[in-house]
Design a protein around this motif. Structure first.
Motif, PDB file in Angstrom:
ATOM      1  N   SER A  62       0.949   5.709  -0.631  1.00  0.00           N
ATOM      2  CA  SER A  62       0.143   6.906  -0.447  1.00  0.00           C
ATOM      3  C   SER A  62       0.759   8.050  -1.243  1.00  0.00           C
ATOM      4  O   SER A  62       1.978   8.225  -1.252  1.00  0.00           O
ATOM      5  CB  SER A  62       0.107   7.259   1.038  1.00  0.00           C
TER       6      SER A  62
ATOM      7  N   GLU B 185       0.858  -1.180   0.000  1.00  0.00           N
ATOM      8  CA  GLU B 185       0.000   0.000   0.000  1.00  0.00           C
ATOM      9  C   GLU B 185       0.896   1.232   0.000  1.00  0.00           C
ATOM     10  O   GLU B 185       1.825   1.328   0.785  1.00  0.00           O
ATOM     11  CB  GLU B 185      -0.908  -0.004   1.231  1.00  0.00           C
TER      12      GLU B 185
ATOM     13  N   THR C 103      -4.523   6.525  -1.021  1.00  0.00           N
ATOM     14  CA  THR C 103      -3.792   5.267  -0.882  1.00  0.00           C
ATOM     15  C   THR C 103      -4.126   4.363  -2.066  1.00  0.00           C
ATOM     16  O   THR C 103      -5.250   4.407  -2.606  1.00  0.00           O
ATOM     17  CB  THR C 103      -4.145   4.554   0.442  1.00  0.00           C
ATOM     18  N   TYR C 104      -3.173   3.587  -2.473  1.00  0.00           N
ATOM     19  CA  TYR C 104      -3.316   2.663  -3.598  1.00  0.00           C
ATOM     20  C   TYR C 104      -2.263   1.581  -3.443  1.00  0.00           C
ATOM     21  O   TYR C 104      -1.321   1.715  -2.664  1.00  0.00           O
ATOM     22  CB  TYR C 104      -3.143   3.404  -4.928  1.00  0.00           C
ATOM     23  N   MET C 105      -2.414   0.503  -4.187  1.00  0.00           N
ATOM     24  CA  MET C 105      -1.437  -0.578  -4.177  1.00  0.00           C
ATOM     25  C   MET C 105      -0.432  -0.339  -5.308  1.00  0.00           C
ATOM     26  O   MET C 105      -0.820   0.061  -6.415  1.00  0.00           O
ATOM     27  CB  MET C 105      -2.119  -1.932  -4.359  1.00  0.00           C
TER      28      MET C 105
END
Length: 156
Positions: free
Chosen positions: A109, A107, A114-116
């Motif tokens: 940011s 994860e 937030t994203y993978m």
């Protein structure tokens, strides 16, 4: 799961730029550097690739192969490799299996979202397929020089 020094590199067989393939079986018997980067043709990834390219002869002289890895497609790798004049293979892990097995799908940011994504990571692997050293959360400036210094120690 996070892999650490002393662990065995997971088996892999991935497509590369230029219609090739690279696998752990093919690399057996030769030490290598596997570096994971988030995305082709972005500023940090371009600088990292160009720096590995500029020092590639030194890695080769120590007997090491260098392999770049991202989730980008082979056609994206083809364009990126041509643009940067890279002489080492770029492996495509579009389904992310190896990236996840290496503990590098994390994860992230950016600007509060937030994203993978891929954690910029590098793995130095010996000729027997054992991970000798890992770098996580890599900052590009000075990184390739650090990897080369450890490769020099391992190579002797």
């Amino acid at each position: 799961m996070t892999l650490s020094p002393g662990d065995t590199m997971p088996d892999f067989d991935l497509p590369t730029d230029g219609g090739g393939r690279i696998s752990s079986a093919q690399l057996k018997g030769r030490p290598y550097v596997l570096y994971l980067y988030p995305k082709d043709d972005t500023p940090g990834c371009t600088l990292e690739a160009q720096t590995f390219a500029s020092r590639y002869g030194e890695f080769e002289a120590l007997g090491f192969e260098v392999v770049g890895l991202s989730k980008d497609s082979v056609s994206s790798h083809d364009r990126f490799k041509r643009k940067c004049g890279l002489s080492f293979p770029l492996a495509s892990d579009e389904d992310g299996r190896l990236v996840e097995a290496l503990g590098s799908w994390v994860e992230k940011s950016n600007y509060g979202k937030t994203y993978m994504g891929i954690d910029r990571s590098t793995f130095l692997v010996n000729a027997e397929g054992m991970i000798v050293r890992t770098w996580r959360g890599v900052k590009v400036p000075g990184h390739v020089e650090d990897v080369l210094a450890v490769a020099t120690e391992v190579g002797h």
